[in-house]
Design a protein around this motif. Structure first.
Motif, PDB file in Angstrom:
ATOM      1  N   UNK A  29       0.866  -1.199  -0.016  1.00 24.73           N
ATOM      2  CA  UNK A  29       0.002  -0.174   0.073  1.00 24.73           C
ATOM      3  C   UNK A  29       0.816   1.387  -0.097  1.00 24.73           C
ATOM      4  N   UNK A  30       0.352   2.279  -0.629  1.00 19.90           N
ATOM      5  CA  UNK A  30       1.297   3.769  -0.792  1.00 19.90           C
ATOM      6  C   UNK A  30       0.774   4.474   0.645  1.00 19.90           C
ATOM      7  N   UNK A  31       1.324   5.640   0.606  1.00 22.60           N
ATOM      8  CA  UNK A  31       1.209   6.347   1.862  1.00 22.60           C
ATOM      9  C   UNK A  31      -0.082   6.880   2.128  1.00 22.60           C
ATOM     10  N   UNK A  32      -0.857   6.786   1.136  1.00 24.29           N
ATOM     11  CA  UNK A  32      -2.377   7.209   1.338  1.00 24.29           C
ATOM     12  C   UNK A  32      -3.123   6.056   1.776  1.00 24.29           C
ATOM     13  N   UNK A  33      -2.581   4.638   1.900  1.00 21.24           N
ATOM     14  CA  UNK A  33      -3.468   3.509   2.340  1.00 21.24           C
ATOM     15  C   UNK A  33      -3.878   2.888   1.096  1.00 21.24           C
ATOM     16  N   UNK A  34      -3.684   3.360  -0.290  1.00 19.99           N
ATOM     17  CA  UNK A  34      -4.367   2.652  -1.233  1.00 19.99           C
ATOM     18  C   UNK A  34      -3.414   1.701  -1.883  1.00 19.99           C
ATOM     19  N   UNK A  35      -3.873   0.704  -2.396  1.00 22.90           N
ATOM     20  CA  UNK A  35      -3.195  -0.495  -2.750  1.00 22.90           C
ATOM     21  C   UNK A  35      -2.687  -0.424  -4.405  1.00 22.90           C
ATOM     22  N   UNK A  36      -3.276   0.595  -4.576  1.00 25.35           N
ATOM     23  CA  UNK A  36      -2.891   1.042  -6.161  1.00 25.35           C
ATOM     24  C   UNK A  36      -2.528   2.424  -6.179  1.00 25.35           C
ATOM     25  N   UNK A  37      -1.658   2.736  -7.142  1.00 21.13           N
ATOM     26  CA  UNK A  37      -1.369   4.490  -7.143  1.00 21.13           C
ATOM     27  C   UNK A  37      -1.716   4.776  -8.536  1.00 21.13           C
ATOM     28  N   UNK A  38      -2.109   6.205  -8.275  1.00 26.64           N
ATOM     29  CA  UNK A  38      -2.669   6.771  -9.603  1.00 26.64           C
ATOM     30  C   UNK A  38      -1.406   7.103 -10.330  1.00 26.64           C
ATOM     31  N   UNK A  39      -1.644   6.851 -11.680  1.00 28.34           N
ATOM     32  CA  UNK A  39      -0.211   7.031 -12.829  1.00 28.34           C
ATOM     33  C   UNK A  39      -0.592   8.370 -13.385  1.00 28.34           C
ATOM     34  N   UNK A  40      -0.368   9.498 -12.386  1.00 26.45           N
ATOM     35  CA  UNK A  40      -0.411  10.832 -12.784  1.00 26.45           C
ATOM     36  C   UNK A  40       0.550  11.690 -12.260  1.00 26.45           C
ATOM     37  N   UNK A  41       1.071  12.576 -12.873  1.00 28.87           N
ATOM     38  CA  UNK A  41       2.301  13.398 -12.557  1.00 28.87           C
ATOM     39  C   UNK A  41       1.951  14.584 -12.679  1.00 28.87           C
ATOM     40  N   UNK A  42       2.247  15.644 -11.700  1.00 27.64           N
ATOM     41  CA  UNK A  42       1.881  17.205 -11.784  1.00 27.64           C
ATOM     42  C   UNK A  42       3.169  17.992 -11.382  1.00 27.64           C
ATOM     43  N   UNK A  43       3.333  18.865 -12.155  1.00 31.19           N
ATOM     44  CA  UNK A  43       4.573  19.834 -12.391  1.00 31.19           C
ATOM     45  C   UNK A  43       4.061  21.105 -11.463  1.00 31.19           C
ATOM     46  N   UNK A  44       4.807  21.473 -10.397  1.00 28.51           N
ATOM     47  CA  UNK A  44       4.558  22.446  -9.584  1.00 28.51           C
ATOM     48  C   UNK A  44       5.089  23.840 -10.213  1.00 28.51           C
ATOM     49  N   UNK A  45       5.366  24.001 -11.268  1.00 26.37           N
ATOM     50  CA  UNK A  45       5.732  25.231 -11.985  1.00 26.37           C
ATOM     51  C   UNK A  45       7.345  25.693 -11.840  1.00 26.37           C
ATOM     52  N   UNK A  46       8.124  24.880 -11.183  1.00 28.96           N
ATOM     53  CA  UNK A  46       9.448  24.891 -10.786  1.00 28.96           C
ATOM     54  C   UNK A  46      10.297  24.058 -11.400  1.00 28.96           C
ATOM     55  N   UNK A  47      10.656  23.387 -10.085  1.00 27.27           N
ATOM     56  CA  UNK A  47      11.702  22.154 -10.451  1.00 27.27           C
ATOM     57  C   UNK A  47      11.147  20.800  -9.842  1.00 27.27           C
ATOM     58  N   UNK A  48      10.116  20.970  -9.122  1.00 25.08           N
ATOM     59  CA  UNK A  48       9.475  19.679  -8.587  1.00 25.08           C
ATOM     60  C   UNK A  48       8.403  19.240  -9.156  1.00 25.08           C
ATOM     61  N   UNK A  49       8.179  17.805  -9.007  1.00 28.64           N
ATOM     62  CA  UNK A  49       6.992  17.130  -9.738  1.00 28.64           C
ATOM     63  C   UNK A  49       6.334  16.047  -8.568  1.00 28.64           C
ATOM     64  N   UNK A  50       5.374  15.791  -8.546  1.00 30.34           N
ATOM     65  CA  UNK A  50       4.686  14.948  -7.639  1.00 30.34           C
ATOM     66  C   UNK A  50       3.903  13.761  -8.368  1.00 30.34           C
ATOM     67  N   UNK A  51       3.829  12.644  -7.803  1.00 30.41           N
ATOM     68  CA  UNK A  51       3.044  11.529  -8.494  1.00 30.41           C
ATOM     69  C   UNK A  51       2.176  11.014  -7.541  1.00 30.41           C
ATOM     70  N   UNK A  52       1.057  10.527  -8.159  1.00 33.66           N
ATOM     71  CA  UNK A  52       0.006   9.710  -7.532  1.00 33.66           C
ATOM     72  C   UNK A  52      -1.209  10.493  -7.152  1.00 33.66           C
ATOM     73  N   UNK A  53      -1.862  10.085  -6.093  1.00 32.33           N
ATOM     74  CA  UNK A  53      -3.141  10.636  -5.778  1.00 32.33           C
ATOM     75  C   UNK A  53      -3.190  12.270  -5.486  1.00 32.33           C
ATOM     76  N   UNK A  54      -2.221  12.775  -5.080  1.00 33.69           N
ATOM     77  CA  UNK A  54      -2.254  13.997  -4.932  1.00 33.69           C
ATOM     78  C   UNK A  54      -2.171  14.867  -6.286  1.00 33.69           C
ATOM     79  N   UNK A  55      -1.329  14.314  -7.004  1.00 37.73           N
ATOM     80  CA  UNK A  55      -1.189  14.886  -8.493  1.00 37.73           C
ATOM     81  C   UNK A  55      -2.503  14.635  -9.242  1.00 37.73           C
ATOM     82  N   UNK A  56      -3.187  13.582  -8.918  1.00 37.74           N
ATOM     83  CA  UNK A  56      -4.576  13.678  -9.614  1.00 37.74           C
ATOM     84  C   UNK A  56      -5.654  14.610  -9.023  1.00 37.74           C
ATOM     85  N   UNK A  57      -5.622  14.731  -7.965  1.00 36.96           N
ATOM     86  CA  UNK A  57      -6.429  15.641  -7.168  1.00 36.96           C
ATOM     87  C   UNK A  57      -6.309  17.052  -7.628  1.00 36.96           C
ATOM     88  N   UNK A  58      -5.021  17.397  -7.956  1.00 32.25           N
ATOM     89  CA  UNK A  58      -4.917  18.742  -8.340  1.00 32.25           C
ATOM     90  C   UNK A  58      -5.126  18.926  -9.811  1.00 32.25           C
TER      91      UNK A  58
END
Length: 516
Positions: A29-58
């Motif tokens: 399970x991932x840190x949200x407790x989900x056994x599958x992770x979302x195949x989604x990537x979000x760029x913050x507009x600078x140097x960082x990217x995030x993946x998973x559920x938080x990226x999909x929510x945004x």
């Protein structure tokens, strides 16, 4: 060397499982407790990217900064021609995709410091390979919970859809290696699904003869595909694969989206189709509703400030949802039936389906599972594992069987030679005492021990040493080496080695006999 990992990468989700030497595979399970992770990537507009559920929510509020459904584009550039693009679901990708540079182009607007200045637009480009690598790095963090060896990378078996081109296998392997995994093998998704349920292993342990015919049905977020296997003596023989077909979770979600839009327009005289943000909100709510209704009989559909400050609130029952998606289910079952009929025409021995394995998150829908069971009532339906986890579990189980996990094997399948007809053997010319040596579908080469009665044709050494084999309409004469064979109570104790040779493209059987 332990634990080893199995990873499923898809357009919509990723899943990772681990297995220890005792053979038990578990999903991480991932840190949200989900056994599958979302195949989604979000760029913050600078140097960082995030993946998973938080990226999909945004993603709903920042679509131009997000990448989703990218795995369909993990293909060599020479394969991505205009005809291929027409078949891909590019409209499901939230940001811009450059078909000439083969990159996702994300945009972020930086507000101006003063009112008399224009806003600044900054961009970031990433290829499908780079996105896949970032998504797999997120899975590596999960693997590190169980892999504590700092000297070696975690050993992993990955899956890939059966219809992907061969070059994509190397691209997926390179992406996983760049993320920090050691790729031991890449196998086809249907093969991994069959491995998950240990189909054929009980027959092998009990030395039971006969084939089992297995149908795998995948319905993922974007596409569906089917495969047929014959499982015999521990081997998975791929008979046919079909797909991809443009029937997936998005069609089921679209049916619910259309219903919400029509209801909202009827009640409030506002059309959500006129607002991209409203449609994004509806799609997110519809997808969540779809997943909830796979386990619960009803749920509340609430969308805050859907359009012009008006909220949407409605009760959605599973029965109503199933009535909305029935046309999509009918289309999938019809496509499946056509494919199975084509496979039966190509393989006349395929007269039945013994097992059905379901994979892909959309196959979790109860109504869809019931439709498959009704179409093939005599087959055993394997659905005890979550359908979006079976591939990762199967990959992890495959990692158990690797003799040298440090040696990469980047082929989805290996070619082998099978016996086309039952192979019989008898002594002399008395075929009434013939014994079945190999059944149809057995893998060559092989060795078999057999006991044969002596025919009553005299005591000459030549007669004693002569045996015949028959497969189909062909007979083969075989002789023991130039020694007097040993006979015990009128019975020969033989070891028979059956091999093959390729002579000018023709497969020729080779038989060697030895007295035990």
């Amino acid at each position: 060397m332990w634990p080893r990992f199995g990873i499923k990468v898809g357009n919509s989700t990723l899943c990772i499982a681990y297995v220890r030497a005792d053979g038990k595979a578990e999903v991480i399970a991932n840190k949200q407790g989900d056994r599958v992770s979302q195949a989604c990537l979000l760029w913050n507009g600078d140097t960082e990217t995030e993946c998973g559920l938080t990226a999909k929510q945004k993603m709903a509020t920042r679509p131009k900064q997000a990448v989703a459904h990218s795995f369909q584009l993990l293909q060599p550039e020479d394969e991505l021609i205009e005809d291929k693009f027409e078949k891909l679901a590019l409209k499901e990708v939230p940001c811009e995709y450059d078909k000439e540079a083969f990159v996702f182009r994300m945009e972020h607007t930086v507000p101006a410091d003063r009112d008399d200045q224009d806003d600044t637009i900054v961009t970031k480009e990433m290829s499908a390979f780079q996105v896949t690598t970032e998504l797999l790095r997120a899975e590596l963090e999960l693997a590190r919970q169980y892999h504590t060896d700092s000297e070696h990378d975690p050993i992993a078996v990955l899956s890939i859809p059966s219809y992907y081109p061969t070059k994509s296998i190397k691209m997926l392997s390179d992406a996983a290696e760049a993320a920090g995994f050691h790729v031991a093998q890449i196998i086809a998704e249907p093969t991994a699904a069959v491995l998950c349920y240990k189909i054929g292993e009980e027959q092998l342990e009990k030395q039971l003869d006969g084939r089992r015919y297995v149908l795998t049905i995948k319905c993922g977020g974007l596409y569906s595909d089917f495969a047929l296997y014959a499982v015999h003596n521990g081997y998975f023989i791929e008979l046919a694969t079909f797909g991809p077909f443009a029937i997936g979770g998005r069609q089921f979600t679209d049916a619910l989206v259309q219903f919400i839009c029509e209801e909202f327009k009827r009640k409030y005289k506002l059309d959500p189709h006129e607002s991209r943000r409203s449609l994004a909100k509806i799609r997110t709510a519809a997808a969540n509703c779809k997943h909830i209704l796979t386990t619960l009989p009803s749920t509340q559909l609430y969308i805050d400030s859907l359009m012009d400050g008006v909220d949407y609130n409605a009760q959605m029952s599973r029965a109503r949802f199933e009535s909305l998606i029935q046309p999509v289910i009918n289309g999938l079952i019809q496509q499946l039936s056509d494919c199975v009929e084509r496979a039966q025409q190509q393989h006349p021995e395929l007269k039945r389906i013994d097992d059905i394995v379901l994979l892909g998150a959309t196959m979790q829908i109860p109504k869809l599972q019931a439709a498959v069971a009704a179409r093939y009532p005599e087959a055993k339906l394997h659905n005890s594992h979550s359908t979006d986890e079976v591939v990762a579990i199967g990959c992890a189980r495959q990692a158990l069987f690797l003799l040298d996990p440090r040696q990469a094997q980047l082929q989805k399948a290996d070619d082998c030679v099978l016996v086309e007809d039952d192979l019989y053997i008898w002594h002399g010319n008395d075929e009434t005492n013939a014994k079945l040596l190999l059944s149809k579908g057995s893998i060559l080469p092989t060795k078999i021990k057999v006991t044969l009665p002596q025919s009553g044709e005299g005591d000459a050494v030549d007669a004693l040493a002569s045996f015949k084999l028959r497969t189909g309409q062909n007979e083969i004469m075989a002789h023991l080496p130039d020694t007097t064979p040993t006979i015990d109570d009128g019975l020969f104790q033989l070891e028979v080695e059956v091999d093959w040779d390729d002579k000018d493209g023709n497969i020729v059987p080779l038989v060697r006999l030895r007295c035990m």
